[in-house]
Design a protein around this motif. Structure first.
Motif, PDB file in Angstrom:
ATOM      1  N   CYS A 206      88.863   1.690 -98.130  1.00  0.00           N
ATOM      2  CA  CYS A 206      89.806   2.243 -99.127  1.00  0.00           C
ATOM      3  C   CYS A 206      89.610   3.753 -99.262  1.00  0.00           C
ATOM      4  CB  CYS A 206      89.606   1.560-100.475  1.00  0.00           C
ATOM      5  SG  CYS A 206      90.065  -0.187-100.512  1.00  0.00           S
ATOM      6  N   SER A 209      90.961   5.609 -96.221  1.00  0.00           N
ATOM      7  CA  SER A 209      92.424   5.637 -96.220  1.00  0.00           C
ATOM      8  C   SER A 209      92.956   6.752 -97.106  1.00  0.00           C
ATOM      9  CB  SER A 209      92.978   4.284 -96.680  1.00  0.00           C
ATOM     10  OG  SER A 209      92.541   3.239 -95.833  1.00  0.00           O
ATOM     11  N   PHE A 213      94.758  11.254 -96.195  1.00  0.00           N
ATOM     12  CA  PHE A 213      95.898  11.954 -96.786  1.00  0.00           C
ATOM     13  C   PHE A 213      95.453  13.198 -97.553  1.00  0.00           C
ATOM     14  CE2 PHE A 213      97.231   7.579 -96.193  1.00  0.00           C
ATOM     15  CZ  PHE A 213      98.464   7.741 -95.590  1.00  0.00           C
ATOM     16  N   TYR A 233     102.172  12.751 -92.548  1.00  0.00           N
ATOM     17  CA  TYR A 233     102.021  11.582 -93.404  1.00  0.00           C
ATOM     18  C   TYR A 233     102.588  10.300 -92.784  1.00  0.00           C
ATOM     19  CZ  TYR A 233      99.877  13.706 -97.520  1.00  0.00           C
ATOM     20  OH  TYR A 233      98.992  14.287 -98.400  1.00  0.00           O
ATOM     21  N   PRO A 234     103.777  10.324 -92.143  1.00  0.00           N
ATOM     22  CA  PRO A 234     104.241   9.090 -91.480  1.00  0.00           C
ATOM     23  C   PRO A 234     103.270   8.591 -90.414  1.00  0.00           C
ATOM     24  CG  PRO A 234     106.053  10.629 -91.731  1.00  0.00           C
ATOM     25  CD  PRO A 234     104.820  11.372 -92.132  1.00  0.00           C
ATOM     26  N   ALA A 236     100.078   9.238 -90.339  1.00  0.00           N
ATOM     27  CA  ALA A 236      98.864   8.794 -91.032  1.00  0.00           C
ATOM     28  C   ALA A 236      99.051   7.401 -91.624  1.00  0.00           C
ATOM     29  CB  ALA A 236      98.496   9.791 -92.129  1.00  0.00           C
ATOM     30  N   VAL A 237     100.241   7.125 -92.164  1.00  0.00           N
ATOM     31  CA  VAL A 237     100.509   5.794 -92.726  1.00  0.00           C
ATOM     32  C   VAL A 237     100.373   4.721 -91.654  1.00  0.00           C
ATOM     33  CG1 VAL A 237     102.321   4.312 -93.682  1.00  0.00           C
ATOM     34  CG2 VAL A 237     101.960   6.590 -94.620  1.00  0.00           C
ATOM     35  N   VAL A 238     100.961   4.987 -90.485  1.00  0.00           N
ATOM     36  CA  VAL A 238     100.871   4.011 -89.391  1.00  0.00           C
ATOM     37  C   VAL A 238      99.422   3.881 -88.918  1.00  0.00           C
ATOM     38  CG1 VAL A 238     101.622   3.484 -87.045  1.00  0.00           C
ATOM     39  CG2 VAL A 238     103.237   4.462 -88.674  1.00  0.00           C
ATOM     40  N   VAL A 240      96.643   4.388 -90.628  1.00  0.00           N
ATOM     41  CA  VAL A 240      95.861   3.656 -91.633  1.00  0.00           C
ATOM     42  C   VAL A 240      96.211   2.167 -91.585  1.00  0.00           C
ATOM     43  CG1 VAL A 240      95.565   3.328 -94.118  1.00  0.00           C
ATOM     44  CG2 VAL A 240      95.496   5.627 -93.149  1.00  0.00           C
ATOM     45  N   ALA A 241      97.494   1.860 -91.374  1.00  0.00           N
ATOM     46  CA  ALA A 241      97.905   0.455 -91.287  1.00  0.00           C
ATOM     47  C   ALA A 241      97.214  -0.240 -90.116  1.00  0.00           C
ATOM     48  CB  ALA A 241      99.426   0.364 -91.141  1.00  0.00           C
ATOM     49  N   TRP A 244      93.560  -0.876 -91.036  1.00  0.00           N
ATOM     50  CA  TRP A 244      93.395  -2.069 -91.864  1.00  0.00           C
ATOM     51  C   TRP A 244      93.623  -3.342 -91.054  1.00  0.00           C
ATOM     52  CZ3 TRP A 244      91.278  -2.784 -96.464  1.00  0.00           C
ATOM     53  CH2 TRP A 244      91.076  -1.656 -97.268  1.00  0.00           C
TER      54      TRP A 244
END
Length: 344
Positions: A206, A209, A213, A233-234, A236-238, A240-241, A244
């Motif tokens: 956590c 993640s 950002f 950020y897009p 980074a979102v992918v 991090v996904a 996880w």
């Protein structure tokens, strides 16, 4: 098993004599509480690299430690411990001598050639940073991790200041802020380990993640540009996904190691089309392959005939996907077989 159990009982007895809980001992040795529990239940032995630390915490000699093990295991452990100590001492001497030679040579060269000391401080602080990871951990007996991490933090900050003093410019403030945010991750993970060791993996994931950002935002604050929201950020979102996804595959997938490895390999294979197609879309590079192109062998051949090197990415994805599916199928077969054997 009886001999292993007697060793575990001995370890537990000494721990209680020192008024330590399993959690206390685990924190001092930088292992998990479940690892200590396995030692005391006779399910495993401590790693040879931990023998000296265990003896120091429990106030016993290495001879007492090995005497508590069964004869064969004690002999193997003692032999491995001697090799480990020789290796550690050899590495310490190698790095120590190398550092001293580098410092002396750079000091003389800086004085002799430039009649001053300027870039020498960069070398000195860089060597200090290296020492925090090569020599200092073996010299510190207690609170090794926070002391080494603290020393590395100080050396890293001094290295930045030395570089700024030599090259000049207005980047020091940004560099210090970015470094501070970067150091927040290892310090945060250490704090989680120290105060909530049972959930260290989940809480560290956590923290990592959120840290990704935050680091991007701090870099953007000093670098400027329009890349943070539209690009960084897009991605980074992918990223991090997928991180996880790997964590879930390893920790929560109710399967054996082979099936878990197959799941992780599938995630890795799908990362290729996901990231590449996302980059094509975000960067506006219309010539790159789209997501579904990676599943088309005809698209691979068309790009190869056109001289577009992106066909290599499609080929790598297809080969990795084939390997992942085979590994997953083999892991699933092993799971079915083990369950059938368990029912019989």
């Amino acid at each position: 098993m009886e001999e292993k159990r007697s060793f575990g009982e001995y370890l537990r007895k000494k721990r209680l004599e020192m008024a330590l809980t399993q959690k206390d001992l685990a924190q001092r040795l930088y292992v998990t509480e479940s690892t200590v529990s396995k030692w005391e239940r006779g399910l495993s032995y401590p790693d040879v690299s931990l023998v000296t630390a265990i003896c120091g915490v429990l106030g016993i000699s290495e001879h007492e430690f090995f005497a508590a093990c069964d004869d064969d295991q004690a002999h193997a452990q003692e032999k491995a411990a001697r090799r480990w100590r020789k290796t550690v001492v050899g590495l310490q001497r190698f790095f120590g001598v190398s550092y001293l030679i580098a410092i002396a040579v750079c000091f003389v060269c800086n004085i002799a050639i430039y009649q001053t000391l300027d870039w020498f401080w960069i070398v000195l602080t860089a060597i200090g940073l290296g020492t925090c990871f090569t020599n200092l951990p073996f010299l510190v007996k207690k609170n090794r991790l926070p002391i080494c991490l603290g020393a590395a933090t100080v050396c890293l900050l001094l290295l930045l200041i030395s570089c700024w003093s030599y090259v000049g410019g207005h980047w020091l403030g940004g560099g210090l802020c970015i470094t501070a945010v970067s150091l927040a991750l290892p310090w945060g993970i250490w704090a989680i380990w120290r105060f909530n060791g049972k959930r260290v993996v989940l809480l560290s994931a956590c923290l990592t993640s959120l840290w990704v950002f935050l680091l991007l935002a701090v870099i953007w604050a000093f670098a400027g540009g329009e890349w943070l929201i539209e690009l960084a950020y897009p991605l980074a979102v992918v990223g991090v996904a997928f991180g996880w996804g790997y964590l879930g595959c390893v920790l929560w997938l109710p399967a054996g190691r082979v099936l878990k490895a197959g799941g992780a390999a599938l995630l890795t294979s799908f990362a290729i089309p996901v990231f590449n197609s996302l980059c094509v879309r975000l960067l506006g590079e219309g010539s790159g392959p789209r997501f579904w192109d990676y599943f088309s062998f005809s698209a691979l051949l068309a790009r190869q005939r056109a001289g577009d090197l992106s066909w290599v990415n499609i080929l790598i994805f297809l080969l990795l996907l084939l390997f992942s599916l085979c590994l997953t199928a083999f892991g699933f077969w092993l799971e079915v077989r083990q369950r059938k054997d368990g029912e019989q």
